[in-house]
Design a protein around this motif. Structure first.
Motif, PDB file in Angstrom:
ATOM      1  N   GLU A  61       4.748   3.867   8.755  1.00  0.00           N
ATOM      2  CA  GLU A  61       3.310   2.715   8.666  1.00  0.00           C
ATOM      3  C   GLU A  61       3.881   2.522   6.475  1.00  0.00           C
ATOM      4  OE1 GLU A  61      -0.165   4.945   6.504  1.00  0.00           O
ATOM      5  OE2 GLU A  61      -0.988   3.591   6.075  1.00  0.00           O
ATOM      6  N   PHE A  62       4.358   1.505   6.774  1.00  0.00           N
ATOM      7  CA  PHE A  62       4.272   0.673   5.672  1.00  0.00           C
ATOM      8  C   PHE A  62       3.171   0.411   4.992  1.00  0.00           C
ATOM      9  CE2 PHE A  62       7.526  -0.486   7.614  1.00  0.00           C
ATOM     10  CZ  PHE A  62       9.002   0.348   7.012  1.00  0.00           C
ATOM     11  N   PHE A  63       2.472   0.898   3.481  1.00  0.00           N
ATOM     12  CA  PHE A  63       1.772   0.572   3.173  1.00  0.00           C
ATOM     13  C   PHE A  63       1.360   0.392   1.770  1.00  0.00           C
ATOM     14  CE2 PHE A  63       0.400   4.185   0.641  1.00  0.00           C
ATOM     15  CZ  PHE A  63       1.455   5.038   1.155  1.00  0.00           C
ATOM     16  N   ALA A  64       0.192  -0.050   1.407  1.00  0.00           N
ATOM     17  CA  ALA A  64      -0.685   0.222  -0.500  1.00  0.00           C
ATOM     18  C   ALA A  64      -1.705   1.706  -0.348  1.00  0.00           C
ATOM     19  CB  ALA A  64      -1.187  -1.243  -0.291  1.00  0.00           C
ATOM     20  N   PRO A  65      -1.392   1.753  -1.403  1.00  0.00           N
ATOM     21  CA  PRO A  65      -2.358   2.458  -2.447  1.00  0.00           C
ATOM     22  C   PRO A  65      -4.333   2.053  -2.089  1.00  0.00           C
ATOM     23  CG  PRO A  65      -0.608   2.952  -2.950  1.00  0.00           C
ATOM     24  CD  PRO A  65      -0.146   1.877  -2.038  1.00  0.00           C
ATOM     25  N   TRP A  66      -3.809   0.736  -2.949  1.00  0.00           N
ATOM     26  CA  TRP A  66      -4.904   0.253  -2.701  1.00  0.00           C
ATOM     27  C   TRP A  66      -5.830  -0.879  -1.313  1.00  0.00           C
ATOM     28  CZ3 TRP A  66      -4.290  -5.013  -1.047  1.00  0.00           C
ATOM     29  CH2 TRP A  66      -2.516  -4.834  -1.117  1.00  0.00           C
ATOM     30  N   CYS A  67      -5.271  -0.716  -0.002  1.00  0.00           N
ATOM     31  CA  CYS A  67      -5.656  -1.545   0.798  1.00  0.00           C
ATOM     32  C   CYS A  67      -6.711  -0.543   2.044  1.00  0.00           C
ATOM     33  CB  CYS A  67      -4.438  -1.381   1.162  1.00  0.00           C
ATOM     34  SG  CYS A  67      -4.550  -1.373   3.466  1.00  0.00           S
TER      35      CYS A  67
END
Ligand SMILES: *[C@@H]1O[C@H](CO)[C@@H](O)[C@H](O)[C@H]1NC(C)=O
Length: 509
Positions: A61-67
């Motif tokens: 999973e490529f993610f951003a903590p705020w999403c």
């Protein structure tokens, strides 16, 4: 020209259908990042490559903590990781706010992006399943199994089919067959469709006998989940054995006879290309009452029309896309390839007994489609305009007139670029209208694509298309008078030679 299911409409429908998708009740209070004690492995550019080398199957999973969607996924992802540990299937996370280069090198454009890695050498594939723990687990287990199950006994065969939640596609391949290329094709298809289907191949004698397979030709069967074993579909004997035919067979035959259409199933119906018949119901009782009737018709029309029920209490607005009123129940057929819509008359009270004769007429081409159209301009209205106003009902007549060169501007009233183009377009039309030598050769026309059905793929406004005696051409050039004239092969005569003609009204800049 070939009709296209308009992209615009497609995304509009998807948007409508996804209103009540499971992602809406977002719980964004969860952290996107897995807790330290979970089985989710956090990867960085330092260890990414070595990790992929060591592990045969990894979901990343490529993610951003705020999403927000990442936060929703957080606990589900963690739960799936814990369950998959014992099967040696790893779930990993890459925080793209910290690992910009790594994410960029994988072409990540949105969060979360889920990709399946099978070793470092093969291209990762997108994960396209639901973002729920159970769905992730079963999807990944399927990825870990061979795409095709080789079955050697009739008992195993029946057991697999009866226990599968997905449609089962079977290849019965007699051992005598020399040319094995179709077998390769079958394996390739299985590789690409493994997420939605179970594939079985067998050369077992008992199965060969049971399904009356000739020794010279393989047979392809399809079993749908929750239907009796005897109720399977078979690729017709005289069908060509190639990838397209097999794929089409699988897509068509795997659909339930009378399925429910939702955001999740919509796309597969569109891809099936067969006309799609909708029954909109506002009360589950209405659906139940009609279910037998439609299921029987669906058996008869399998391969020619797909039948679905649509819950109008959720997605009733979709009726508008099909040129029907939001009055339920209703029955409408969408010919997806031609983007034409045929509905049972809503002026009268809906009666289920009108469905069967309606289908018969549809198949024999005896019903007129319902075309969304503004009124056809009167002769007087038309004579006042240089730009010819097309409407849904007249569009085809104009664009199919091969004797003329017709330039059509597809616009939306709200679109700024359209407004900017309007005076230029008007000027071109006026020049041609005043040019006796050419006025019969050209038609400069426009159509409001929001008020009229246009069987053309429009990906943005304005779209300009030239129709002539050859293939339609989409205009991609600058939107000025000279370029447009050049595009349609019209020579603008210099002013000095046209002294007899009036100047077209235009403010000098
Ligand atoms: C069919 O193709 C697969 C994949 O290439 C291969 O492993 C298998 O042995 C083939 N089966 C037969 C009966 O040739």
């Amino acid at each position: 020209m070939k009709f296209e299911w308009s992209l615009k409409e497609f995304s509009k429908v998807l948007a409508i259908l996804s209103i009540l998708s499971p992602f809406v009740n977002a719980d964004e209070s969860n952290p996107a990042i897995a807790s330290a004690d979970s089985a989710v492995v956090k990867l960085t550019s330092k260890d990414f490559e070595s990790f992929m080398k060591e592990n045969p199957l990894v979901l990343t999973e490529f993610f951003a903590p705020w999403c927000g969607h990442c936060k929703n996924l957080g606990p589900e992802y963690q739960e799936a990781a814990d369950k998959l540990v014992e099967r040696n299937i790893k779930l990993a996370q890459v925080d793209c706010t910290e690992e910009k280069d790594l994410c960029q090198s994988h072409g990540i454009r949105g969060y979360p992006s889920l990709k399946i890695f099978k070793g470092i050498d093969s291209e990762p594939e997108d994960y396209v399943g639901d973002r729920k723990s159970a769905a992730i687990v079963s999807y990944m287990i399927k990825q870990s199994l061979p795409a095709v199950l080789d079955v050697n006994s009739n008992d195993d065969f029946t057991e697999f089919i009866e226990n599968s939640d997905d449609p089962v596609v079977v290849q019965v391949l007699p051992t005598k067959i020399k040319d094995k290329s179709i077998n390769e094709t079958f394996y390739n298809i299985a590789e690409s469709l493994r997420n939605k289907f179970t594939f079985i191949s067998t050369s077992n004698d008992e199965i060969i006998k049971n399904y009356k397979v000739e020794s010279s030709k393989p047979k392809y069967l399809l079993f749908r989940p929750n239907e009796e074993l005897s109720h399977y579909s078979e690729l017709p004997k005289d069908a060509k054995l190639d990838e397209d035919t097999l794929k089409e067979f699988i897509q068509t035959e795997s659909k339930p006879l009378f399925g429910e259409i939702t955001g999740n199933t919509f796309q597969s119906y569109v891809e099936a290309k067969v006309p799609l018949a909708y029954y909109f119901y506002s009360d589950p009782k209405e659906k139940e009452e009609i279910s037998n009737l439609i299921t029987n018709l669906a058996k008869e029309y399998r391969g020619k029309i797909n039948f679905v029920a649509l819950d109008a209490s959720k997605y009733g607005a979709h009726a508008n896309n099909l040129n029907m009123k939001e009055e339920f129940p209703l029955f409408v057929i969408h010919d997806i390839e031609k983007n034409l819509k045929y509905g049972i008359d809503q002026e009268k009270n809906f009666e289920s007994k009108s469905i069967e004769p309606f289908l018969k007429k549809f198949i024999s081409g005896k019903i007129e489609p319902i075309v969304k159209s503004e009124p056809i301009p009167t002769k007087e209205e038309a004579s006042q305009q240089a730009v010819v106003k097309l409407v849904g009902k007249t569009h085809e007549d104009y664009v199919n007139d091969k004797k003329k060169i017709t330039l059509v501007k597809y616009y939306a009233p709200w679109c700024g670029h359209c407004k900017k183009l309007a005076p230029v377009f008007e000027e071109l039309a006026q020049l041609i209208k005043d040019d006796d030598a050419n006025k019969d050769k050209y038609v400069i026309a426009d159509i409001d694509a929001t008020l009229n059905d246009v069987p053309v793929e429009i990906s943005g406004y304005p779209t300009l298309i030239m129709y002539s005696d050859s293939e339609p051409v989409v205009y991609k050039g600058a939107r000025d008078l000279e370029s447009l004239a050049k595009f349609i092969g019209y020579e603008i005569v210099p002013k000095s030679e046209t002294e007899s003609k009036k100047d077209s009204p235009r403010d000098e800049l």
